[in-house]
Motif scaffolding. Structure first.
Motif, PDB file in Angstrom:
ATOM      1  N   ARG A 124       0.864  -1.246   0.086  1.00  0.00           N
ATOM      2  CA  ARG A 124      -0.005  -0.046  -0.127  1.00  0.00           C
ATOM      3  C   ARG A 124       0.897   1.303   0.101  1.00  0.00           C
ATOM      4  O   ARG A 124       0.156   2.215  -0.314  1.00  0.00           O
ATOM      5  CB  ARG A 124      -0.865  -0.143   1.348  1.00  0.00           C
ATOM      6  CG  ARG A 124      -1.742  -1.198   1.376  1.00  0.00           C
ATOM      7  CD  ARG A 124      -2.721  -1.258   2.435  1.00  0.00           C
ATOM      8  NE  ARG A 124      -3.564  -2.363   2.439  1.00  0.00           N
ATOM      9  CZ  ARG A 124      -4.438  -2.495   3.462  1.00  0.00           C
ATOM     10  NH1 ARG A 124      -4.609  -1.479   4.651  1.00  0.00           N
ATOM     11  NH2 ARG A 124      -5.154  -3.578   3.883  1.00  0.00           N
ATOM     12  N   ARG A 125       1.948   1.277   0.601  1.00  0.00           N
ATOM     13  CA  ARG A 125       2.867   2.345   0.664  1.00  0.00           C
ATOM     14  C   ARG A 125       3.101   3.332  -0.881  1.00  0.00           C
ATOM     15  O   ARG A 125       3.065   4.179  -0.825  1.00  0.00           O
ATOM     16  CB  ARG A 125       4.198   1.994   1.260  1.00  0.00           C
ATOM     17  CG  ARG A 125       4.187   1.400   2.481  1.00  0.00           C
ATOM     18  CD  ARG A 125       5.656   1.099   3.056  1.00  0.00           C
ATOM     19  NE  ARG A 125       5.742   0.592   4.521  1.00  0.00           N
ATOM     20  CZ  ARG A 125       6.510   0.036   5.069  1.00  0.00           C
ATOM     21  NH1 ARG A 125       7.816   0.020   4.360  1.00  0.00           N
ATOM     22  NH2 ARG A 125       6.600  -0.559   6.239  1.00  0.00           N
ATOM     23  N   PRO A 126       3.285   2.390  -2.001  1.00  0.00           N
ATOM     24  CA  PRO A 126       3.384   3.120  -3.087  1.00  0.00           C
ATOM     25  C   PRO A 126       2.071   3.670  -3.627  1.00  0.00           C
ATOM     26  O   PRO A 126       1.959   4.875  -3.914  1.00  0.00           O
ATOM     27  CB  PRO A 126       3.856   1.924  -4.180  1.00  0.00           C
ATOM     28  CG  PRO A 126       4.413   1.105  -3.369  1.00  0.00           C
ATOM     29  CD  PRO A 126       3.750   0.787  -1.985  1.00  0.00           C
ATOM     30  N   ASN A 127       1.033   3.327  -3.272  1.00  0.00           N
ATOM     31  CA  ASN A 127      -0.378   3.930  -3.336  1.00  0.00           C
ATOM     32  C   ASN A 127      -0.607   5.231  -2.701  1.00  0.00           C
ATOM     33  O   ASN A 127      -0.988   6.072  -3.146  1.00  0.00           O
ATOM     34  CB  ASN A 127      -1.503   2.977  -3.052  1.00  0.00           C
ATOM     35  CG  ASN A 127      -1.454   1.538  -3.847  1.00  0.00           C
ATOM     36  OD1 ASN A 127      -1.012   1.747  -4.664  1.00  0.00           O
ATOM     37  ND2 ASN A 127      -1.997   0.684  -3.254  1.00  0.00           N
ATOM     38  N   TRP A 128      -0.217   5.080  -1.306  1.00  0.00           N
ATOM     39  CA  TRP A 128      -0.022   6.361  -0.460  1.00  0.00           C
ATOM     40  C   TRP A 128       0.691   7.508  -1.226  1.00  0.00           C
ATOM     41  O   TRP A 128       0.433   8.601  -1.255  1.00  0.00           O
ATOM     42  CB  TRP A 128       0.276   6.123   0.989  1.00  0.00           C
ATOM     43  CG  TRP A 128      -0.798   5.581   1.810  1.00  0.00           C
ATOM     44  CD1 TRP A 128      -0.534   4.182   2.245  1.00  0.00           C
ATOM     45  CD2 TRP A 128      -2.266   6.139   2.218  1.00  0.00           C
ATOM     46  NE1 TRP A 128      -1.922   4.098   2.806  1.00  0.00           N
ATOM     47  CE2 TRP A 128      -2.678   5.331   2.845  1.00  0.00           C
ATOM     48  CE3 TRP A 128      -2.647   7.313   1.887  1.00  0.00           C
ATOM     49  CZ2 TRP A 128      -4.151   5.291   3.386  1.00  0.00           C
ATOM     50  CZ3 TRP A 128      -3.797   7.544   2.421  1.00  0.00           C
ATOM     51  CH2 TRP A 128      -4.700   6.428   3.086  1.00  0.00           C
ATOM     52  N   THR A 129       2.102   7.128  -1.590  1.00  0.00           N
ATOM     53  CA  THR A 129       2.940   7.825  -2.003  1.00  0.00           C
ATOM     54  C   THR A 129       2.267   8.521  -3.296  1.00  0.00           C
ATOM     55  O   THR A 129       2.425   9.643  -3.737  1.00  0.00           O
ATOM     56  CB  THR A 129       4.159   7.286  -2.526  1.00  0.00           C
ATOM     57  OG1 THR A 129       4.658   6.501  -1.298  1.00  0.00           O
ATOM     58  CG2 THR A 129       5.232   8.082  -3.109  1.00  0.00           C
ATOM     59  N   ALA A 130       1.541   7.720  -4.472  1.00  0.00           N
ATOM     60  CA  ALA A 130       1.208   8.079  -5.485  1.00  0.00           C
ATOM     61  C   ALA A 130       0.128   9.001  -5.135  1.00  0.00           C
ATOM     62  O   ALA A 130      -0.265  10.087  -5.960  1.00  0.00           O
ATOM     63  CB  ALA A 130       0.637   6.821  -6.335  1.00  0.00           C
ATOM     64  N   ALA A 131      -0.596   8.813  -4.304  1.00  0.00           N
ATOM     65  CA  ALA A 131      -1.934   9.677  -3.733  1.00  0.00           C
ATOM     66  C   ALA A 131      -1.367  10.974  -3.463  1.00  0.00           C
ATOM     67  O   ALA A 131      -1.785  12.133  -3.675  1.00  0.00           O
ATOM     68  CB  ALA A 131      -2.745   9.053  -2.647  1.00  0.00           C
ATOM     69  N   VAL A 177       0.440  17.520  -7.127  1.00  0.00           N
ATOM     70  CA  VAL A 177       0.250  17.952  -8.352  1.00  0.00           C
ATOM     71  C   VAL A 177      -1.124  18.948  -8.449  1.00  0.00           C
ATOM     72  O   VAL A 177      -1.162  19.752  -9.218  1.00  0.00           O
ATOM     73  CB  VAL A 177       0.576  16.691  -9.372  1.00  0.00           C
ATOM     74  CG1 VAL A 177      -0.074  17.404 -10.745  1.00  0.00           C
ATOM     75  CG2 VAL A 177       1.721  16.354  -9.418  1.00  0.00           C
ATOM     76  N   ALA A 178      -2.069  18.344  -7.847  1.00  0.00           N
ATOM     77  CA  ALA A 178      -3.378  19.030  -7.916  1.00  0.00           C
ATOM     78  C   ALA A 178      -3.430  20.395  -7.222  1.00  0.00           C
ATOM     79  O   ALA A 178      -3.816  21.412  -7.862  1.00  0.00           O
ATOM     80  CB  ALA A 178      -4.524  18.223  -7.575  1.00  0.00           C
ATOM     81  N   VAL A 179      -2.768  20.436  -6.287  1.00  0.00           N
ATOM     82  CA  VAL A 179      -2.602  21.946  -5.329  1.00  0.00           C
ATOM     83  C   VAL A 179      -1.650  22.914  -6.098  1.00  0.00           C
ATOM     84  O   VAL A 179      -2.026  23.699  -6.587  1.00  0.00           O
ATOM     85  CB  VAL A 179      -1.988  21.404  -4.141  1.00  0.00           C
ATOM     86  CG1 VAL A 179      -1.849  23.046  -3.409  1.00  0.00           C
ATOM     87  CG2 VAL A 179      -2.930  20.954  -3.177  1.00  0.00           C
TER      88      VAL A 179
END
Length: 283
Positions: free
Chosen positions: A123-130, A136-138
């Protein structure tokens, strides 16, 4: 005779059951099967009660523990099956340990623990990607806001630029005395003074700095809204009323129906004003 009685006594006494070879005992699987039959239970009923699948129950009763998935699971199945058919699981577990290499080593539990510990790691890469996506969105939102704000500001400045007054000043240069219809309310103070009395005419000039402004007619229709830069002017005419909002009242020079209105407010003060036909003080 006495010797014969003694021998008969030995032969008729209790047999040394404890000395019966282990091979004469029923296997773990056979013991479970016989107990199930004696209890009047089917394999399906035992499976439904214990949640042990039917093929595994059949295999255990045939002393095939390969389908259990290891000693730990085999011991668990033996324990729950024994209790279901009315047997004490402890002797069966001891017998299983003796027949299958003793109590299982605790080492298989380590991979299970490791597996449990490792599960969250993907799950860590998922959190990193999030997090990256959020950053990027900000950044994109901030950039869009700055760009959009600049565009609006530039749009407001164009709307309030003195260039918008050029159509009013140009005719005054080209106008001749023989064309009285050419003068418009937004040309100059003298022209505003000559506006018919049946109308209300308002002229704004950002004399001491820029200001945000808004103008509406008597129906509430927006006539103009935006930033009026320093030196720029705007003139508005309506048959009944002009409503103004000035974001920096101290920077504005205001003429209403040809007369200057003084003391509009301080620098940075927001003023909401409304003028009708006639004297601006009275209106």
């Amino acid at each position: 005779m006495a010797a014969r009685s003694k021998g008969a006594h030995v032969s008729l006494g209790n047999p040394p059951a404890d000395d019966t070879p282990a091979d004469d005992r029923p296997s773990v699987g056979r013991a479970l099967q016989q107990a199930r039959i004696n209890a009047g239970l089917t394999v399906e009923e035992v499976s439904s009660s214990t949640r042990v699948r039917v093929p595994i129950v059949h295999a255990i009763e045939q002393d095939d523990f390969s389908r259990c998935g290891g000693h730990v699971y085999a011991r668990g199945h033996i324990r729950v099956l024994a209790r279901t058919v009315g047997l004490d699981p402890a002797p069966l577990l001891v017998q299983y340990a003796a027949e299958h290499g003793g109590r299982p080593s605790p080492t298989p539990a380590a991979p299970l623990f490791d597996a449990e510990r490792i599960r969250p790691e993907p799950r860590r890469p998922n959190w990193t990607a999030a997090m990256v996506a959020a950053i990027v969105a900000v950044v994109g939102f901030v950039g869009f806001t700055l760009f959009n704000g600049g565009a609006k500001d530039s749009g407001g400045s164009v709307a309030a630029d003195p260039a918008t007054v050029k159509p009013s000043t140009a005719p005054s240069k080209k106008a001749t005395p023989g064309k009285p219809a050419d003068p418009k309310p937004e040309q100059s103070e003298s022209a505003i003074a000559g506006v018919p009395a049946n109308k209300v005419t308002v002229k704004l000039t950002a004399d001491h700095g820029q200001t945000w402004m808004s103008a509406k007619d008597h129906n509430g229709k927006l006539l103009e809204e935006g930033v009026l830069r320093q030196g720029a002017s705007k003139t508005f005419t309506d048959s009944k009323r002009i409503d103004l909002v000035l974001g920096n009242a101290g920077a504005v020079q205001l003429f209403v129906n040809g007369k200057e209105v003084k003391n509009l407010g301080d620098d940075g003060q927001v003023q909401r004003l409304s003028y009708t036909k006639g004297d601006p003080v009275e209106g």
